[in-house]
Design an enzyme around this catalytic site. Structure first.
Site, PDB file in Angstrom:
ATOM      1  CE1 TYR A 163      28.943 -36.777 -30.383  1.00 20.17           C
ATOM      2  CE2 TYR A 163      29.489 -37.092 -28.065  1.00 20.17           C
ATOM      3  CZ  TYR A 163      28.799 -37.486 -29.201  1.00 20.17           C
ATOM      4  OH  TYR A 163      27.945 -38.563 -29.141  1.00 20.17           O
ATOM      5  CB  SER A 222      25.643 -38.122 -26.288  1.00 19.33           C
ATOM      6  OG  SER A 222      26.775 -38.514 -25.540  1.00 19.33           O
TER       7      SER A 222
END
Ligand SMILES: NC(=O)c1ccc[n+]([C@@H]2O[C@H](COP(=O)([O-])OP(=O)(O)OC[C@H]3O[C@@H](n4cnc5c(N)ncnc54)[C@H](OP(=O)(O)O)[C@@H]3O)[C@@H](O)[C@H]2O)c1
Length: 247
Positions: free
Chosen positions: A146, A133
């Protein structure tokens, strides 16, 4: 791609589903891994593969999948299953959210790679894809855990690539920006920013398959995200000021 076998974790939704379909269109037989039996069955019907119902946060189920992959190694394994976590850095975590995050986003892909790698190395070919990501490259406020999980995954993949490339196994890291999937609803915080606009999961899937076909090490989707990546690398102070101001 024709005649190959692929496994896509998180193949029941979003980027994973689009990827499973794109690999199948390119000629691969694709097994999909996920939790939701209905969506898994529908995905497998699209891809001509098997629906493998596995909760990657459950150690015994992870081990079962690892055993299966070791016994029947696919040509292409896409580590895509993942979950988000939105929380201020001051928020107390009871432990469960963080544990599930790390098990799904980091531990599962590392364990499954460990299981499948000996067979891939023995036959001198195989492709491992890791869906990271942009959050893991840049860091994002209120999503620091995250982002850290994705940074861990991508750094693992970088080391792995250097270790196995000369032995015929290719590693690709996919770095998506904001993608239009149920990811945001599921993490409990819908995406409500005007910019950047989410890209369709099919675009990520298309670039991922292209990267597999051309043995690319990294693919950033959309491409303009190379700009903030370069800015942060070259001028971290300026990048932090801009990130603090614009989020
Ligand atoms: N959407 C974005 O903007 C974005 C941006 C950058 C990176 N990513 C990454 O892209 C990947 C795919 O996300 P997405 O956007 O496509 O989200 P999504 O639509 O929510 O899909 C997530 C997939 O992961 C599976 N999954 C989650 N937890 C699991 C578990 N414990 N065991 C087995 N499977 C599990 C889900 O399976 P079930 O539905 O069957 O539970 C689902 O198939 C994730 O790794 C995410 O971090 C997403």
């Amino acid at each position: 791609m024709t005649g190959t076998r692929s496994v896509v974790t998180g193949g029941s939704s979003g980027i994973g589903l689009a990827t499973a379909r794109a690999l199948a269109r390119a000629g691969s037989r694709v097994d999909v891994v996920g939790r939701d039996p209905e969506r898994l069955r529908a995905a497998a019907a699209d891809t001509g593969g098997e629906a493998l119902q596995v909760d990657l946060t459950a150690a015994a189920q992870r081990a079962g999948l690892a055993e299966r992959l070791a016994a029947r190694p696919p040509d292409i394994l896409v580590h895509n299953a993942g979950r988000g976590l939105v929380a201020d850095a001051t928020a107390a975590d009871t432990g469960q959210g963080l544990t599930a995050l790390l098990e799904t986003n980091v531990r599962a892909p590392v364990e499954l790679t460990t299981a499948v790698l000996p067979a891939m190395l023995a036959r001198g070919r195989g492709h491992l894809v890791f869906v990271g990501s942009i959050a893991g490259v840049l860091g994002v406020a209120h999503e620091s855990a995250y982002a850290a999980s994705k940074a861990a995954l991508m750094t693992y993949a970088a080391g792995l690539a250097a270790e196995v490339r000369s032995r015929g196994v290719v590693v690709t890291v996919v770095v998506p920006g904001v993608v239009d999937t149920p990811f945001f609803e599921r993490r409990g915080a819908p995406y409500d920013r005007v910019f950047p606009r989410p890209v369709p999961p099919a675009l990520v899937a298309e670039r991922l398959v292209e990267a597999v076909l051309h043995d690319r090490a990294t693919v950033v989707v959309p491409r303009w995200l190379h700009l903030p990546i370069a800015l942060r690398a070259l001028a971290p102070g300026l990048y932090l000021r801009l990130a603090t101001r614009f989020g």
